[in-house]
Design an enzyme around this catalytic site. Structure first.
Site, PDB file in Angstrom:
ATOM      1  CG  ASP A  51      -1.899   1.126   1.271  1.00 53.31           C
ATOM      2  OD1 ASP A  51      -1.834   2.006   0.382  1.00 53.31           O
ATOM      3  OD2 ASP A  51      -2.736   1.153   2.193  1.00 53.31           O
ATOM      4  CE1 TYR A 141      -4.555  12.667  -9.840  1.00 51.79           C
ATOM      5  CE2 TYR A 141      -5.318  14.303 -11.425  1.00 51.79           C
ATOM      6  CZ  TYR A 141      -4.787  13.059 -11.153  1.00 51.79           C
ATOM      7  OH  TYR A 141      -4.486  12.203 -12.184  1.00 51.79           O
ATOM      8  CE  LYS A 145      -1.186  12.109 -10.954  1.00 50.15           C
ATOM      9  NZ  LYS A 145      -0.372  10.880 -11.102  1.00 50.15           N
TER      10      LYS A 145
END
Length: 252
Positions: A51, A141, A145
């Protein structure tokens, strides 16, 4: 003979909608694919169950990869949150940055010394158009990125003299289970185009084979990425309508 014949590839997110397709395609080109995911990957030669959001799992995986013969590391695993930034719980915020940015950086650091010693290798990071065109309601997000894109570019400049290629690929939206119901509604409202997973997997594999530096999937998206770099305030205006539509999904 394929350039990937006999290459050892470690692929994160290997059980996912895109990762599994990439794994299968790499195998057909003769690569030995070791998948990394929380679940077993039937499309890989072998797998490591881990994980990436668990700091202990990540540390153990990184230690294992320091002695693992890796020719190519492909960072596909990712998490996406869509909604008001302040509604994202602190633990979910940390998890997103861990999986999207910290994990790739950690694994790259683990495999890089052996690649330097061997004078060859390839690092492949799957980013997003949102890493360059930073979308409202995707703030965490987008920023993660953006960090991955910056890491890819800086690292490429650092290791180019060592025979190591760094490939950054920026897909646009993809039709996978990665998208929540809210994201699907948003794409419908805005007319946002989404690619089929198989098409994206093909583009990723081609970029790996060709040792490309930067790949943006979608001509219009590539244009807006360049435009955002030059004239971000102009893109502010262009995204205002989409931001207004997204607000309707979450805010009164």
């Amino acid at each position: 003979m394929s350039r990937l014949e006999g290459k050892v590839i470690v692929l994160t997110g290997a059980a996912g909608g895109i990762g599994s397709l990439v794994a299968a395609r790499l195998q057909t080109l003769g690569a030995h694919v070791t998948g990394v995911d929380r679940a077993r990957c039937p499309d890989c030669n072998d797998h490591i169950v881990a994980d990436l959001a668990d700091p202990q799992d990540l540390a153990q995986l990184a230690e294992r990869l320091t002695v693992f013969p890796v020719d190519i590391l492909v960072n596909v695993a990712g998490l996406q949150y869509f909604g008001p930034f302040e509604d994202q719980p602190a633990n979910a915020l940390r998890t997103g940055y861990l999986v999207n940015l910290v994990a790739p950086a950690t694994l790259i650091s683990a495999v890089l010394p052996a690649m330097r010693r061997g004078g060859s290798g390839q690092i492949v990071n799957i980013g997003s158009v949102m890493g360059s065109v930073h979308y409202p309601f995707f703030a965490a997000y987008s920023s993660a990125k953006a960090g991955l894109r910056g890491l890819s570019e800086a690292l490429r400049r650092e290791v180019q003299a060592d025979g190591i290629a760094v490939t950054h690929i920026a897909p646009r939206a993809v039709r996978t289970a990665f998208n929540t119901a809210a994201i699907n509604r948003f794409m419908t409202m805005t007319g946002m185009r989404a690619d089929e997973p198989g098409f994206v997997a093909d583009q990723i594999v081609k970029a790996i084979v060709d040792r490309r530096k930067d790949v943006s999937i979608g001509a219009l998206e590539a244009f807006f990425m360049r435009l955002n770099g030059l004239f971000p305030r102009l893109v502010d205006v262009g995204l205002a309508g989409q931001a207004k539509q997204a607000r309707r999904l979450f805010l009164p």
